[in-house]
Design an enzyme around this catalytic site. Structure first.
Site, PDB file in Angstrom:
ATOM      1  CD  GLU A 186       7.903  -0.155   7.858  1.00 40.60           C
ATOM      2  OE1 GLU A 186       8.152   0.938   7.319  1.00 40.60           O
ATOM      3  OE2 GLU A 186       6.886  -0.832   7.591  1.00 40.60           O
ATOM      4  CG  ASP A 188      -0.333  -0.095   2.527  1.00 38.07           C
ATOM      5  OD1 ASP A 188       0.920  -0.084   2.597  1.00 38.07           O
ATOM      6  OD2 ASP A 188      -1.063  -0.207   3.536  1.00 38.07           O
ATOM      7  CB  SER A 189       4.566   1.685  -0.051  1.00 34.31           C
ATOM      8  OG  SER A 189       4.810   0.510  -0.825  1.00 34.31           O
ATOM      9  CD  GLU A 225       0.380  -1.603   8.118  1.00 37.30           C
ATOM     10  OE1 GLU A 225      -0.106  -0.864   9.008  1.00 37.30           O
ATOM     11  OE2 GLU A 225       0.916  -1.148   7.081  1.00 37.30           O
ATOM     12  CE  LYS A 234       3.238  -6.008   3.899  1.00 38.18           C
ATOM     13  NZ  LYS A 234       2.778  -4.924   4.811  1.00 38.18           N
ATOM     14  CG  ASP A 285       0.644  -4.152   2.055  1.00 36.66           C
ATOM     15  OD1 ASP A 285       0.823  -5.057   2.894  1.00 36.66           O
ATOM     16  OD2 ASP A 285       1.444  -3.200   1.898  1.00 36.66           O
TER      17      ASP A 285
END
Length: 573
Positions: free
Chosen positions: A480, A342-343, A413, A411, A381
């Site tokens: 991270e 999602d970057s 978070e 993925k 993501d």
């Protein structure tokens, strides 16, 4: 015969096997009644080697001994047995033959003669005779009638050897097993030596190298058993290497490699039950089709190969990508995994953060990347609020990323707080990569891009998060912006691989945003980024030169334009 007075043992046959057995029994303190042989000179030699008596006739051995062992070659056993049955002076009541291949039933008519018979086969190879040390380690395989087998068990027990009773109907299978463990090992060693020589080894070096490997394997089997002694690419479930081996071999060598590797699969599966062995089984089922990957490529990576990499000690490389062309380049470079992160909100769409990225964004870019990545694992993501709202939403949206985005896994978070989402997604058959430490979707809660886990309380929370996602079923976890020593501790305590980004060198793998790596994104460069190229500057220079040539008319020139016949143009005026 009693346990106090051991029986006297005699031999019909004074060859290598009979002499070796006699020497061993004598060394164990058993009384020997001597030897009879086809030639008296052979009987004399064996008697001299065992400090016993040489007999001129079979009848003399039978009269002098309690137990008689027929130690001639297999083809001569029937003739020796006929002579034994015809003898009228037998003191012995127990007769055995020492063939590994033939059952005791070839000693026909024993009971009518008042004899009890069995076969007694010591499991040890005798290419140049056998030492007493080797004989002490031998297992004796016995089959026949109970009285004869019992007598031999008692006799051999005095020497301290182990015995094993086998089924008479399985004698050939037993002997085949013995051949596998001895003669066929020689065949494998000879094959290996030949391949070594083809690869440039000298004859002596090839022999020494193979002998060292065989002895090491034998020690491992003796000390730990077959399953624990197994090592190498098959045990690691390394498809790429095994395929390369099959591709390099030909004919009998390839067939033997495939057949024996197939035999090893159950052992490997017993050691590593959680691994997916079907691809390896399919590979070995058709060894002639098993072509090694082209140079510079890798076998298709999966969640399983990522998990296996940690046990294999193989470091994992990952990069982001958001489009077909970039994914193709990353894949062809041999990168293990591509994250459609999602970057993309920051580096592709120009958002200030990642929270504005939508499911449609991730599906659109994920599908493009999947079309370009043939080998790398494609991780997509889950965007902000696609899974935080409920377990139901998490499963549904993860399913969309797999079905519409064509990802290999997703993925998300979060640690302890998201464990129930991870568990539910995994239960739906979707592999999950977790992400803890600095989680960009929670950047507003963190108050900015800050290193996480620097206090004892924060560090313990990261450890708890890591263990929670592993227990929930995640196959890997991204760490991270975590201090390197803490990341090393997390990596040590988890059985799943850790993928670091700003988390030090002790993680099981690393990931970077590719625009950071090649210098294409200049808004912000984190401390942990290493720039491997200045593609951004090169691109800007190229763009500027292009603009200048357009303004001056230097581009396009004649080389970059299409022509047409003049007469065609003239007709248009």
């Amino acid at each position: 015969m009693t346990s106090t007075h051991p029986p006297t043992v005699g031999f019909i046959g004074a060859g290598k096997a009979g002499t070796a057995l006699g020497r061993y029994f004598a060394a164990c303190g058993l009384p020997l009644g001597g030897y009879a042989s086809r030639t008296f000179d052979h009987a004399l030699d064996a008697a001299a080697a065992t400090n016993s008596t040489a007999h001129a006739a079979i009848e003399d051995v039978l009269a002098a001994c309690d137990i008689v062992a027929i130690t001639v070659d297999d083809a001569s056993i029937p003739a020796v047995w006929d002579a034994t049955v015809r003898s009228g002076r037998a003191r012995t009541r127990i007769v055995c033959h020492c063939s590994g291949a033939l059952p005791s039933s070839i000693l026909a008519g024993a009971h009518e003669q008042g004899l009890h018979v069995c076969s007694c086969h010591p499991l040890c190879a005798m290419p140049h005779g056998v030492s007493l040390e080797t004989m002490r380690e031998a297992v004796f395989a016995l089959e026949g009638d109970d009285e004869a087998v019992g007598a031999l068990e008692s006799l051999i027990a005095r020497c301290g050897n182990r015995t094993a009773r086998i089924d008479s109907s399985r004698k050939s299978a037993y002997h085949a097993a013995a051949a596998c463990a001895s003669n066929l090992v020689v065949a494998l060693a000879a094959t290996a030596e030949g391949i070594m020589r083809d690869c440039g080894f000298g004859e002596e070096a090839a022999h020494d190298a193979v002998a060292s490997l065989v002895l090491g394997a034998a020690r491992g089997i003796a000390e730990h058993g077959c399953a624990d002694a197994l090592t190498g690419p098959l045990e690691r479930n390394d498809l790429r290497t095994v395929a390369g081996h099959l591709d390099a071999l030909e004919g009998n060598a390839r067939a033997a490699y495939a057949a024996l590797s197939n035999t090893l699969l159950p052992l490997a599966a017993r050691k590593h039950p959680a691994r997916d062995w079907e691809p390896m089984r399919a590979l070995l089922a058709h060894p002639d089709r098993a072509l090694a990957p082209k140079e510079g490529t890798i076998m298709k990576q999966t969640a399983v190969t990522f998990k296996n990499a940690k046990e294999e000690g193989r470091k994992l490389s990952m990069l982001t990508a958001y489009d077909y062309s970039t994914a193709k380049l990353v894949d062809e470079a041999g990168i293990d995994g591509i994250l459609v992160g999602d970057s993309l909100g920051n580096v592709v769409l120009g958002y200030e953060d990642t929270v504005s990225v939508t499911m449609e964004d991730m599906i659109h870019h994920g599908a493009a990347v999947a079309r370009g990545a043939r080998n790398a694992l494609v991780v997509i993501d889950m965007p902000f609020m696609s899974y935080q709202t409920s377990v139901y939403d998490a499963v549904v949206n993860a399913g969309r990323l797999m079905k519409e985005g064509r990802g290999d896994c997703v993925k998300l978070e979060g640690g302890v707080a998201m464990a129930d989402r991870i568990q539910a997604i995994v239960a739906a058959g979707i592999p999950v990569m977790a992400h803890i430490g600095l989680t960009p979707q929670s950047i507003n809660a963190f108050g900015g891009f800050k290193v996480q886990g620097k206090t004892e309380q924060a560090a313990r929370r990261i450890l708890e998060d890591a263990k929670a996602v592993e227990e929930a079923g995640a196959f890997a976890v991204v760490l991270e912006a975590v201090p390197a020593p803490l990341a090393a501790l997390v990596t040590e305590q988890l059985s799943i691989p850790t993928i670091g980004i700003g988390a030090g060198a002790d993680c099981d793998g690393q990931i970077l945003v590719y625009q950071d790596l090649v210098g294409m994104f200049s808004d912000f460069t984190p401390k942990f980024v290493k720039r491997y190229a200045s593609v951004g500057e090169t691109m800007k220079e190229a763009f500027a030169r292009y603009a200048d040539e357009v303004r001056t008319g230097a581009f396009p020139d004649e080389k970059h334009a299409y022509g047409i016949k003049e007469e065609v143009i003239e007709k248009l005026y």
